[in-house]
Design an enzyme around this catalytic site. Sequence first.
Site, short mmCIF file in Angstrom:
data_model
loop_
_atom_site.label_atom_id
_atom_site.label_comp_id
_atom_site.label_asym_id
_atom_site.label_seq_id
_atom_site.Cartn_x
_atom_site.Cartn_y
_atom_site.Cartn_z
N LEU A 15 -30.77 16.80 -58.43
CA LEU A 15 -30.12 16.49 -59.84
C LEU A 15 -30.91 15.28 -60.51
O LEU A 15 -31.21 15.10 -61.71
CB LEU A 15 -28.80 16.25 -59.98
CG LEU A 15 -27.87 17.46 -59.49
CD1 LEU A 15 -26.26 17.31 -59.56
CD2 LEU A 15 -27.92 18.66 -60.52
N GLY A 16 -31.17 14.22 -59.68
CA GLY A 16 -31.91 12.98 -60.12
C GLY A 16 -32.23 12.06 -58.90
O GLY A 16 -31.69 12.03 -57.87
N GLY A 72 -32.99 3.98 -58.28
CA GLY A 72 -33.19 3.08 -57.06
C GLY A 72 -32.22 2.72 -56.12
O GLY A 72 -32.59 2.29 -55.12
N PHE A 73 -31.03 3.35 -56.28
CA PHE A 73 -29.98 3.18 -55.14
C PHE A 73 -29.61 4.71 -54.51
O PHE A 73 -28.91 4.63 -53.67
CB PHE A 73 -28.56 2.95 -55.89
CG PHE A 73 -28.63 1.57 -56.54
CD1 PHE A 73 -28.69 0.28 -55.54
CD2 PHE A 73 -28.81 1.46 -57.79
CE1 PHE A 73 -28.41 -0.72 -55.92
CE2 PHE A 73 -28.76 0.12 -58.10
CZ PHE A 73 -28.76 -0.93 -57.49
N VAL A 133 -29.47 12.02 -55.88
CA VAL A 133 -28.18 12.83 -56.21
C VAL A 133 -28.64 14.44 -56.02
O VAL A 133 -29.44 14.89 -56.77
CB VAL A 133 -27.48 12.61 -57.60
CG1 VAL A 133 -26.34 13.45 -57.61
CG2 VAL A 133 -27.39 11.12 -57.77
N ASP A 146 -22.26 -1.28 -63.02
CA ASP A 146 -23.52 -0.61 -63.03
C ASP A 146 -23.17 0.41 -64.46
O ASP A 146 -23.47 1.49 -64.26
CB ASP A 146 -24.16 0.06 -62.09
CG ASP A 146 -25.45 0.50 -62.13
OD1 ASP A 146 -26.26 -0.18 -63.03
OD2 ASP A 146 -25.98 1.17 -61.34
#
Length: 627
Positions: free
Chosen positions: A361-362, A365-366, A369, A482
């Site tokens: 899905l995407g 930086g962390f 998904v 965030d």
Amino acid sequence: MMKLMTFFLLSFSFQLSAVLCAGDGFQFAFPGLAGANLTLDGNASVTRDGLLVLTTLKTNLKGHAFYPTPLQFRRSPGGKVRSFSSAFVFAIVSDYTDFSAHGMAFVVCPSPESFSSALPAGYLALLNVQNNGNATNHLLAVELDTTQNTDFQDIDANHVGIDINSLHSLQSHTAGYYPDHGDGDSGGFENLTLFSRDAMQVWVSYEGAGAGQINVTLAPIGAPKPEKPLLSAAYDLSTVLTDQAYIGFSSSTGGINSRHYVLGWSFAMDEGGPAPAIDIARLPKLPRFGPKPRSKVLEIVLPIATAAIIITVGTVVALLVLRRLRYAQVLEDWEVEFGPHRFSYKDLYHATKGFKNKQLLGAGGFGKVYKGVLRKSKLEVAVKKISHESRQGMKEFIAEVVSIGRLRNRNLVQLLGYCRRKGELLLVYEFMPNGSLDKYLHLGEDMPVLLDWPKRFHVIRGVASGLLYIHDKWEKVVIHRDIKASNVLLDSEMNGRLGDFGLSRLYDHGTDPQTTHVVGTMGYLAPELIRTGKASTLTDVFAFGAFLLEITCGKRPVNDGLQGDYEMLVDWVLENLHKGSLTETVDARLEGDYDADENEGFDSYAMSYPSSTGISVGTISDISGGR
């Protein structure tokens, strides 16, 4: 001939179960609803053996079942409502053992058509946004609610409530009962879980004499009716119910598969006396849940057979061991207490089809998904993979993840649980079909649709409502850390939901957060956070101000400058503010089609965010309420 005999026996049984008493009294008793000739709508049905199924294995369903004819609740027009009582046996079954959605209710209403516009989920298929609380509803409901809805000020996610024309309960109590000890004294309160998958019995009575009294009693199936009711409220239903009214049941589901059953039902009016006792022995059986119990023979033979197979097919076993390594995961003793919130890596692997790029899905930086569908529940989820190193604070981090998973608000993306595997932490979220707000604001040619100003305003209100809830309305203070457009997700109705709580921290109200590590995204970080490393609700408010500028201007907080440097969005807006050309900062794609008063209010709020200490929670509350 056999079919004719069966029909005769069912008809005869029905005639014995439903009885019209002499005089004005009326009563019936149905140990199983096969012959009750109920009026059904929505998802409701009656099985062949008499089990009333109000909702089945789907989400966002409604189901209603009513006695087929209206009852005379007053002896004369405008007179007092007559005394009545009802008893019923019910069961609620969720796909999960620790939470369910949403619930069911016993109802007295003017007609079945009263619920044609009712909403599912938290509205229990009883009311909707417009008519909730209206005196013209003429509604009495006894709700069995398995979700804590903050909109209706529910006390918890496992309660019984008396509702008069509104889903804000007149009186409510955690589900349970006061067992009798046989000497006439009631014992201490004992909790019951409404969605335990076990049948329970409810008694509802109304004493019409005097000022009016409503009593509601709950007990496990087979237990005698306790002397002390769970709920007891003084209320004159003569001000609520119509002369003629229908009795029955209502039920709804939300985002979780839940089934709501009624096994037996009885009712009595006036001289009919108390509701007839339900013959427990004649109730239909609930469907079996989970695997069949193994036989004793299998328990003896299986170890012997297994040992023989291991000895003779060692090569096959070795291959199976190698295959199992694919699903290896980290599981320590201290994680046992978080069992219901922990997903197996195998389930997540199959749900995402092996974390294939097709399911991606995407990425950021962390972590990445992936979209997934859980095999057993068919629930759509989003799985986020985050790299982590084994560290001393992992236990505390997982405890916070589990705590945040208990957040319940319509403007937050639900965090369902987690999984650990080697150097990875996997967070499992509720899936949002329309993706992130970021792609609607910044992807140019790939942008699905242009968000007009009313839709943006609706999203802003939703995010503000979610932020107010985690900062001020929940049992603990949650710092998101965030907040940005890519972490605002849109559900099927384009409602904005604040998501990605993977970096969040929580602490008790009235205490100071002890975070000293700077995390977040450039352009959203408050100056004091960069300076001290200490996150707080005010640093979240700062990020929300940056988010307001981003959605209003259609630009990221940090943009590439003309000379290869970086241009801060807030500096650009300030420059236009000083020039008196603030309207030129509004997203040009809106072509001037926006509410100038709303836009100016948001710009004024957002321009105060360079000094986040000057922003109050009351301002967030104003935005979430649309003022």
